[in-house]
Structures are given as structure tokens and as C-alpha cells.
Design a protein around this motif. Sequence first.
Motif, PDB file in Angstrom:
ATOM      1  N   THR A 196       0.846  -1.195   0.000  1.00 48.79           N
ATOM      2  CA  THR A 196       0.000   0.000   0.000  1.00 48.79           C
ATOM      3  C   THR A 196       0.880   1.244   0.000  1.00 48.79           C
ATOM      4  O   THR A 196       1.743   1.372   0.871  1.00 48.79           O
ATOM      5  CB  THR A 196      -0.882   0.015   1.273  1.00 48.79           C
ATOM      6  N   GLN A 204      -5.598   4.901   5.145  1.00 47.99           N
ATOM      7  CA  GLN A 204      -5.323   3.721   4.318  1.00 47.99           C
ATOM      8  C   GLN A 204      -4.338   2.779   5.033  1.00 47.99           C
ATOM      9  O   GLN A 204      -4.413   1.565   4.884  1.00 47.99           O
ATOM     10  CB  GLN A 204      -4.755   4.188   2.953  1.00 47.99           C
ATOM     11  N   ALA A 297      -7.738   4.353  -8.516  1.00 50.23           N
ATOM     12  CA  ALA A 297      -7.217   3.526  -7.421  1.00 50.23           C
ATOM     13  C   ALA A 297      -5.719   3.750  -7.301  1.00 50.23           C
ATOM     14  O   ALA A 297      -5.069   4.195  -8.252  1.00 50.23           O
ATOM     15  CB  ALA A 297      -7.498   2.068  -7.709  1.00 50.23           C
ATOM     16  N   LEU A 298      -5.188   3.449  -6.128  1.00 45.99           N
ATOM     17  CA  LEU A 298      -3.735   3.532  -5.949  1.00 45.99           C
ATOM     18  C   LEU A 298      -3.085   2.466  -6.815  1.00 45.99           C
ATOM     19  O   LEU A 298      -3.594   1.353  -6.927  1.00 45.99           O
ATOM     20  CB  LEU A 298      -3.374   3.217  -4.494  1.00 45.99           C
ATOM     21  N   ASN A 452      -1.074  -3.258  -8.566  1.00 45.91           N
ATOM     22  CA  ASN A 452      -1.651  -3.274  -7.219  1.00 45.91           C
ATOM     23  C   ASN A 452      -1.910  -4.722  -6.792  1.00 45.91           C
ATOM     24  O   ASN A 452      -2.736  -5.409  -7.383  1.00 45.91           O
ATOM     25  CB  ASN A 452      -2.956  -2.463  -7.202  1.00 45.91           C
ATOM     26  N   ASP A 457      -7.549  -0.468  -4.024  1.00 47.24           N
ATOM     27  CA  ASP A 457      -7.301  -0.059  -2.632  1.00 47.24           C
ATOM     28  C   ASP A 457      -8.096  -0.955  -1.679  1.00 47.24           C
ATOM     29  O   ASP A 457      -9.281  -1.198  -1.898  1.00 47.24           O
ATOM     30  CB  ASP A 457      -7.771   1.388  -2.383  1.00 47.24           C
TER      31      ASP A 457
END
Length: 509
Positions: A196, A204, A297-298, A452, A457
Amino acid sequence: MKYDVIVMGAGHNGLVAAAYLAKAGKRVLMLEAADEIGGATASVRAFKEYDALLSRYSYLVALLPDQIIQDLGLNFETISREVSSFTPYKKEGKDFGLHISRVWDKETEDSFIELTGSAHEGKAWQEFYSEVEKFAQKMAPTFLEPLRTRREMKTLIGQDSTWEYLVEKPMAEVIQSKFKDDLVRGVVLTDALIGTFASAQSIQSNICFLYHLMGNGTGEWKVPRGGMISLVNELERIVQSAGVEIRTDAEVTQVSTDSVGVRVQTKKGDSFTAEFLLSNAAPAHLDRIRGKKSESALSGSQIKINMLLRTLPRLKSGADSRRAFSGTFHINESYSELEDAYVTAAKGEIPKHAPSEMYCHTLSDPSILSEELAQQGYHTLTLFGLHTPAELFETDPESSKKIAVQRCIDALNSYLIDPLESVLAKNSDGSLCIETKSPLDLEKDVRLPGGNIFHRDLTFPFKEEGDAQIWGVETDDPRIFICGAGAQRGGGVSGIPGHNAAMAVLAKG
Ligand SMILES: Cc1cc2nc3c(=O)[nH]c(=O)nc-3n(C[C@H](O)[C@H](O)[C@H](O)COP(=O)(O)OP(=O)(O)OC[C@H]3O[C@@H](n4cnc5c(N)ncnc54)[C@H](O)[C@@H]3O)c2cc1C
């Protein structure tokens, strides 16, 4: 229709969903885009000249509930590690290491005192983790039940002050208030950051922390015997004996639904219909296939380095390498180093003091090596580098990867008597047995959006008031469900979204 359910993707979660559905009598078709099943739970012979089967992507297991293993009759074993973690550090020019055993003992206590000069941090550590474990024991069983609301979950857990610092306030607050030492703070913080790209100041990081500490109510990260492939092999055995049809090299490129069912089309032009579709593909990929716009999104923020060694390197601290590398070996992961690395990466630069963590699978489970390699003293090392988001690799993927790898190696070497390069096995062309996967590689190889590792996330394992989700797997189309890591309560090797998507379909009759 020939099938009741089509599962798009045969990662471990798709396989878990298919197993539950087929065991309940449903006719299931799995369509997997790659040549092999397993997705991010693959083991491969990464260095062709050596018979060593490395878990190429995911490598440790905590989140897979024992209930799923029992329900499906999986012959899959995970091994406890006696050493939880080892963190090398330097003090007044000398090398030491913070040793933490899985079960609190004198060696751990003495190690905290050696680092901090008092018993305070060790006591704070035990108190904090016993509160977290109590919390986990209440929360973990809910992962296989319909979603609770925030209020219902808080009431169920009943530890209001722990709830406050684990859920409502950023991790930075509890870490700074309970611990004084920068290194100890960092060891706690790592669990809030793995996979993350977040600062300790962001909520988060709380979500990530909860996922890393909740597995089976203990949060213990164990070694999969035989590597990750053994989980996939077992799931494959179960789904095949339950009559599931699996097609590989079958990328789904179109999905449409109507009042009767769902129709999917593959890249090769085959089309299939069923009552329901479960997507093991990341939500962003499903949206693209359905022609919908995705939420942002990350991206992924890690590099994974897989290595084969002729022998384990010796440590400057004098600690026994066989013990230090069997647990999680933290490098440049003090609290301030982690926060600095985050700030640097957020500015678009590869952190100079690259934070990473590492472990040696073969110290717990040599079965992934041929007998010959094991006898000769070969070992595998798995390094997971933090705060290296996909964006850092976009302009010049190969050079950026080289820089990131070299920084991780330099950081590790500063604690070693034998530099890593001197103990790495070599291929016959003289190259070293080391492979690296950047977030961009993960997107290309296993279709993880932006690399990811959690598909998107992570979100808290409960819903807000008014949210209509029941299992956290529902989409805007009643015939389509998410059965992969991108579902709520999804990320990691857990089988949980696979189980929950199967339950959502079975509830429809
Ligand atoms: C480097 C790395 C290290 C990790 N370490 C750990 C760890 O140690 N422990 C842990 O718990 N988790 C770890 N994770 C996370 C974990 O591996 C993933 O969250 C988990 O494996 C996701 O499983 P899944 O079945 O939901 O999806 P995936 O494994 O991503 O599988 C999805 C499948 O769907 C297929 N697919 C996608 N699109 C299509 C399409 N259009 N048509 C057909 N098929 C399609 C893909 O090819 C893939 O096989 C790690 C991940 C990575 C990348």
C-alpha cells in the motif's frame, strides 16, 4: 444453458469460488486468460538451470481461514516460523539486531532492552499486540459472513479504545503514543504499508494494518509447504473432482447480460452463456470489458526480488543467519526511514534508503529445492521492497528497476559480512540468479492494475450505514459478482472473496 456460473479468471479466489459452487451442485466453467492457472499464487522454476520452485509473487499465508481449508478438504499446510522478525541496526558504529520471537521469550525481551536501554518498549509491544489479537479474534470470523455495518462491527468487538486507534485515527497516532523508539515504531508500521502506498498519517495505513493482523484471529504469517503452487494444485484437484471445466488461454473480452443470463466472449471468439458471472479479474479490468468507467485507485508500490543463494550470507551483528533470515528481516524500515521514503517516492523519486523486507523460505521448508540443492546448502530469498509506486518506473522501466534493485541490495549489504553478490548462485552464462518484478511487470504478467497486489485499494472489512452490499462482492449488475481480491474483504491470499461470491450466488437459489 450449459453452465450455471462462469468464473472469469482462475486465480486462487476464482478456484475457491468454483469449488464451493460445484460442491453445491452448480455447473461451473472457468475461463483463464493465461496459459497457467493460479494468478498471483504461482510458483515457478525462476532460474531454469536450478531445480528450485520459487513463489514468484505471493509468498506467505495468514489470511486464508482454516474454515475454507476444512470446507473444501484441502490438503494444504502452512508452517509456523519460530522467529517473527529480525531487524539489523547500527549503534555507535557497531552492528546489532532486534530479534523478535513469535512467542514472547527472554531472547526477545533482552533484545528490546539492548536496543532501547529499558524494558518499556518490550512491555508496550506485548500490551499493544495482545489488544490487537483480542480485536482480531472477534473480527476475523466475520470475514466469511455477510458484511456488518461499522456500528455493528464496533459493538461486536467491544474494545472501544482499540477501535478508536485502529479504525478512527491514523496509525501514526497510536504508534507514536505507544512506542518511543524509531526502529520499534518502524517494525509496527511495516504491517500498515505492505502493498500500500501510504503514509502512517493516512487511514489507508489502518486498513492495511488490519488486514495484516487479522488472519485467522492471530495474524500469524506462515510459510506454505511446497510454496504457493501447492495451494493452487490442491484447489485444482478439488474443482476438477467436483466437475468444474477449466479452459486456459481463454481471455474474456466481452461481457453482456440480459434478463435471462450472461454472455461472455473470449479473445479467440468462443462465446458462452450462464446464469451468473463471477469476476476474479480486477474490478478495473471488469469495468473495461463491460465498457464502464472505473474508480481511480492507488497503483502498486512494491518491487519483488526473487533470489537463489549458494549459501546464506553472514551478518555483521554476529546473529545466526539461519535464525535471522527465517523470520521477516527488515531493512531500512525504521519509522522515520519509512516516512522519508514515502515522501521521496511521492515526489517521483526512487527512495535512496530503500525500505524492504525479506525472508528465506527454504529455512522453514526445503521441499521447494531438489534434494541435491538442499544438500549443497542452497537457499531462496524473497525480498519485498516498499514505496516504489508504478509511476517511478513509467519513463524508463528497465533503468529504474536497476536503480531500485541496487538500492535494496546496497541497503542489505550494509549489514552483511558477505555481500549478496558473493553468495548468489550463478547461471552458466555468469549472470546472477536474481529476478525482479516491478509494478509494471505485475500488470503485464498477472494483470494486476498498476501492479496493485490487492487489485484495488483495500477497504475496511465492514460497510457504512445505507450501503446495500450484502457480501461485499455485488456489482451494479445482479448477474455479475466480484470473486477476487478487489471485493470488499478481498486482498491477499485468503480465498475469502471466492467463498463470499459463491455464497452470494447460492443465496439466489
Ligand atoms: C509480488 C506480490 C507479493 C505478494 N505477497 C503476498 C503474500 O505474501 N501473502 C498474501 O496473502 N498476499 C500476497 N500478495 C497478494 C496476493 O497474491 C493477491 O492479492 C491474491 O493472490 C489475489 O488473488 P486472486 O485470486 O483474487 O487474483 P489473481 O491471483 O490476480 O488472479 C486473477 C486471475 O484472473 C485472470 N484474468 C484477469 N483478467 C482476465 C480475463 N479478462 N479473462 C480471463 N482471465 C482473466 C488472471 O490471469 C489471473 O489468473 C502478493 C502479491 C504480489 C503481486
